[in-house]
Scaffold this active site. Sequence first.
Site, PDB file in Angstrom:
ATOM      1  N   ASP A 180       0.869  -1.174   0.000  1.00 24.80           N
ATOM      2  CA  ASP A 180       0.000   0.000   0.000  1.00 24.80           C
ATOM      3  C   ASP A 180       0.909   1.227   0.000  1.00 24.80           C
ATOM      4  OD1 ASP A 180      -1.960   1.884   0.456  1.00 24.80           O
ATOM      5  OD2 ASP A 180      -3.107   0.577   1.778  1.00 24.80           O
TER       6      ASP A 180
ATOM      7  N   LYS B   8      -6.816   4.361  -3.616  1.00 23.71           N
ATOM      8  CA  LYS B   8      -7.574   4.440  -2.365  1.00 23.71           C
ATOM      9  C   LYS B   8      -7.868   5.887  -2.016  1.00 23.71           C
ATOM     10  CE  LYS B   8      -5.442   3.619   1.536  1.00 23.71           C
ATOM     11  NZ  LYS B   8      -4.637   2.983   2.609  1.00 23.71           N
TER      12      LYS B   8
ATOM     13  N   LYS C 288     -10.247   1.250  -3.113  1.00 25.32           N
ATOM     14  CA  LYS C 288     -10.223   1.005  -1.670  1.00 25.32           C
ATOM     15  C   LYS C 288     -10.564   2.278  -0.904  1.00 25.32           C
ATOM     16  CE  LYS C 288      -7.100  -0.315   2.119  1.00 25.32           C
ATOM     17  NZ  LYS C 288      -5.753  -0.828   2.475  1.00 25.32           N
TER      18      LYS C 288
END
Length: 275
Positions: A155, A175, A211
Amino acid sequence: MAGRNPGTELELGWISKVHVNRPAVVRHAEQIKKWRTVKGNWQAAWLLKAVTCIDLTTLSGDDTPSNVHRLCFKAKHPIREDLLKALDMHDNGITVGAVCVYPARVTDAVNALKAAGCNIPVASVAAGFPSGQTPLETKLAEIKLAVEYGAREIDIVISRSLVLTGQWERSDFIKTSTGKEVENATFPVGIVMMRAIREFYWQTGNKVGFKPAGGIRTAKEAITWLMLVKEELGVEWLTPELFRLGASSLLEDIEKQIFYHVTGSYALQHDLAMA
């Protein structure tokens, strides 16, 4: 997860044509909040789907091997076995989508999941989380270490200054936020991002995941995000490969709602295992 987005030649003309009708987006987001919540078995089914898309996360400065091990146990057993049996879902292998930790705790998570005999991927925040304000060499070294420790998903916190100056990169997932901001996952931002994903797919044929992360704490919010993804991107995006919910406390409320659905009573503190 395997990479899906090979990238495409940068077309600044395409990007420059992007226009967001903010009032319309905000109005749509307000309508979303008023969507009628599904009930009964339909609600239970949506909640179990949400569980499989959770990045079960601990990103605390005082994380230890023991609380990471506990998190991994919960990742493999997100819903109490008797509750799943009551729903006839105990043989479906329901787990969370991934366990997300700092690079220094990746080895703990990998070992705990291996000992539990499951193949849940370990994701790690890297590249100067949460600000992204570290030199490129440091970011690359941190990513390399996390992968060496066993992380299967990274991430990455991008250098937002690069985006603001038009220096774009490809990604397999985007995200909403780090989850460490004052304001994190919101429906207006989610709508804009999902429509960008949809446009990119139409233009290139490459699917990018989405996300929302931060501030998602209730089962109702999780279902609303799932329904929004279904509306904007379609059912094919409702898989852990293309949709994740970044959350640390969401699973607790989902299990409480399933407990109530099955038993008709509210769970007491000792009824459900800690995450």
